[in-house]
Write an enzyme that holds these catalytic residues in place. Structure first.
Site, short mmCIF file in Angstrom:
data_model
loop_
_atom_site.label_atom_id
_atom_site.label_comp_id
_atom_site.label_asym_id
_atom_site.label_seq_id
_atom_site.Cartn_x
_atom_site.Cartn_y
_atom_site.Cartn_z
N ASP A 1 -6.99 18.90 -14.15
CA ASP A 1 -7.28 17.55 -14.65
C ASP A 1 -6.89 17.52 -16.13
O ASP A 1 -7.52 18.16 -16.97
CB ASP A 1 -8.78 17.27 -14.46
CG ASP A 1 -9.15 15.84 -14.82
OD1 ASP A 1 -8.47 15.23 -15.67
OD2 ASP A 1 -10.14 15.32 -14.25
N ARG B 1 0.84 -1.20 0.00
CA ARG B 1 0.00 0.00 0.00
C ARG B 1 0.87 1.25 0.00
O ARG B 1 0.60 2.22 -0.68
CB ARG B 1 -0.94 0.04 1.21
CG ARG B 1 -1.96 1.19 1.08
CD ARG B 1 -2.73 1.49 2.37
NE ARG B 1 -1.88 2.03 3.39
CZ ARG B 1 -1.66 1.48 4.57
NH1 ARG B 1 -2.26 0.35 4.92
NH2 ARG B 1 -0.84 2.03 5.43
N TYR C 1 -15.75 17.11 -15.37
CA TYR C 1 -16.17 15.71 -15.24
C TYR C 1 -17.25 15.56 -14.15
O TYR C 1 -17.09 16.08 -13.04
CB TYR C 1 -14.94 14.85 -14.92
CG TYR C 1 -15.25 13.39 -14.79
CD1 TYR C 1 -15.62 12.65 -15.90
CD2 TYR C 1 -15.20 12.76 -13.55
CE1 TYR C 1 -15.92 11.31 -15.78
CE2 TYR C 1 -15.50 11.41 -13.43
CZ TYR C 1 -15.87 10.70 -14.55
OH TYR C 1 -16.17 9.37 -14.43
N LYS D 1 -8.20 6.44 -19.11
CA LYS D 1 -8.48 6.97 -20.44
C LYS D 1 -7.23 6.87 -21.32
O LYS D 1 -6.76 5.78 -21.56
CB LYS D 1 -9.00 8.40 -20.30
CG LYS D 1 -10.04 8.59 -19.15
CD LYS D 1 -11.35 7.85 -19.39
CE LYS D 1 -12.25 7.81 -18.17
NZ LYS D 1 -12.53 9.07 -17.50
C1 LIG Z 1 -12.99 9.51 -16.29
C2 LIG Z 1 -12.55 10.82 -15.77
C3 LIG Z 1 -12.29 11.01 -14.40
C4 LIG Z 1 -12.51 9.93 -13.37
O1 LIG Z 1 -11.69 8.83 -13.59
P1 LIG Z 1 -12.07 7.34 -13.11
O2 LIG Z 1 -10.85 6.57 -13.51
O3 LIG Z 1 -13.30 6.93 -13.83
O4 LIG Z 1 -12.27 7.40 -11.63
C5 LIG Z 1 -11.85 12.25 -13.98
N1 LIG Z 1 -11.68 13.27 -14.85
C6 LIG Z 1 -11.92 13.13 -16.16
C7 LIG Z 1 -11.72 14.27 -17.08
C8 LIG Z 1 -12.37 11.91 -16.67
O5 LIG Z 1 -12.63 11.78 -17.97
#
Ligand SMILES: *Cc1c(COP(=O)(O)O)cnc(C)c1O
Length: 390
Positions: free
Chosen positions: A178, A54, A106, A203
């Site tokens: 982000d 962890r 998001y 992604k």
């Molecule tokens: C998908 C996404 C998230 C969240 O990510 P997860 O892996 O689904 O928890 C956060 N920000 C953006 C821009 C995203 O596309």
């Protein structure tokens, strides 16, 4: 290859080499997976660098070194989802703190900021981040953090990173960007002075739709230590196997992003002239309001395209039913093309007022353009858009 010098190499080289060669036992060319939950001490107080997974793990450490280099940071933490990266960062704040966030980010991040953090005494004002004056007006004496997403989701609006970050810094406000939509291949927010970059590695960074993961990257060493402390304290680090998958995905980031972008641009241009399409949202189109800014602050335009259907001519359901290569699914950034209706899918969890205010509607369709042959993708959309009308 894990040495400091290789940080100066091109991102395409770093993605493949940085942090990767971790096997002094057999010199394997790829990073081994160390699933071990615990590591034996040599004697009390002496380890070979790891004690408990962890807290730290060699496979995860390799990914973290790699991601830090790609974003131009000094340290990175790989977490079990994108949301766990964002919620770990949120724990930097305390009761009484105020945050400012874009209003079209998001939906999961909105849920955290709007529904969860107020219970801890942390409040957020949602503003149109594209308007620096609106951002300035939202600043209060207790504003401590700013959450920025550019391009935004699903309308791909741009935020001027240099301008907004300069405003935040002038008020001692921590900036969190982000960077999921662009990936480090097309945009590096730390270079604009951002304090923290977060990613959903689910992604583009992983890119193969076979893992959920996240990452946090910072430049400042003291802030890095604090974030690392939180990831360990909260237990949000990712598994060694997931780290290994993302590390494998990252190696092809550059060529995947180029392919996503080339396909997305061709599709956006094709949609622009389609009689059943009312409006196309893609920052690589000269008609996009953020086009000039996109050219200044990004090295590309990415693989996400949204558009408004003419609902008088065609329903989203009729379109979806005819598509063969675009799967009707949430998420984005994988090699395969996806299509969705943000109104009822990715953004359904946020209030209707907020969705309307952000500027999209049930007519808005979002594409995550994959890396298939673009002629096949356009032929697929052509058949879909020609579907029998309502
Ligand atoms: C998908 C996404 C998230 C969240 O990510 P997860 O892996 O689904 O928890 C956060 N920000 C953006 C821009 C995203 O596309």
């Amino acid at each position: 290859m894990g040495n400091a010098d290789s940080r100066s190499a091109d991102l395409r080289t770093l993605a493949i080499h940085h942090g990767v060669d971790k096997d002094s036992a057999f010199n394997s060319v790829t990073t081994p997976i160390y699933p071990s939950s615990t590591f034996a001490f040599e004697r009390v107080g002496v380890t070979k660098g790891y004690d408990y997974t962890r807290s730290a793990n060699p496979t995860r450490a390799a990914l973290q070194e790699n991601l830090a280099a790609l974003e131009g940071g000094t340290a990175a933490w790989a977490t079990c989802t994108g949301m766990s990266a964002i919620s770990s960062v949120a724990m930097l704040f305390k009761s009484g703190d105020h945050l400012i966030s874009g209003d079209d980010i998001y939906a999961g991040t909105i849920r955290l900021l709007h529904d969860v953090l107020p219970g801890l005494g942390i409040t957020t004002s949602f503003v149109r981040m594209g308007d620096p004056d609106e951002v300035r007006r939202a600043i209060r004496p207790n504003t401590r953090g700013m959450v920025i997403e550019t391009p935004s989701n699903p309308l791909l609006n741009l935020v001027d990173l240099a301008a907004v970050i300069a405003t935040a810094r002038g008020h001692g406000i921590l900036t969190i960007v982000d960077n999921t939509f662009m990936s480090p291949y097309f945009q590096n927010p730390l270079g604009f002075g951002a304090d923290i970059v977060v990613h959903s590695t689910t992604k583009y960074l992983n890119g193969h739709s076979d893992v959920v993961g996240g990452a946090i990257v910072v430049k400042d060493a003291a802030l890095g230590e604090r974030v690392g402390y939180l990831v360990n304290a909260l237990g949000t680090a990712c598994s060694p196997f997931d780290a290994w998958l993302v590390l494998r995905g990252v190696k092809t980031l550059a060529c995947r992003m180029e392919a996503h972008q080339a396909n997305a641009l061709a599709i956006a241009r094709w949609l622009e002239q389609h009689p059943r399409v009312k409006k196309v949202y893609y920052p690589g189109l000269a008609a996009h309001p953020g086009y000039e800014l996109a050219r200044r602050q990004m090295r590309g335009f990415g693989g996400m395209v949204s558009f408004d259907l003419d609902l008088d001519q065609l329903t989203p359901d009729a379109l979806f039913a005819r598509l063969e290569y675009f799967s009707l699914a949430e998420s984005l950034g994988g090699v395969e093309s996806l299509v969705e209706q943000p109104w009822t899918m990715s953004h359904a969890s946020i209030g209707e007022d907020r969705r309307r205010a952000a500027g999209f509607s049930p007519a808005t369709i979002r594409l995550s353009v994959g890396i298939e042959c673009v002629d096949d993708l356009i032929a697929d959309l052509d058949r879909g858009l020609a579907a029998a009308s309502r």
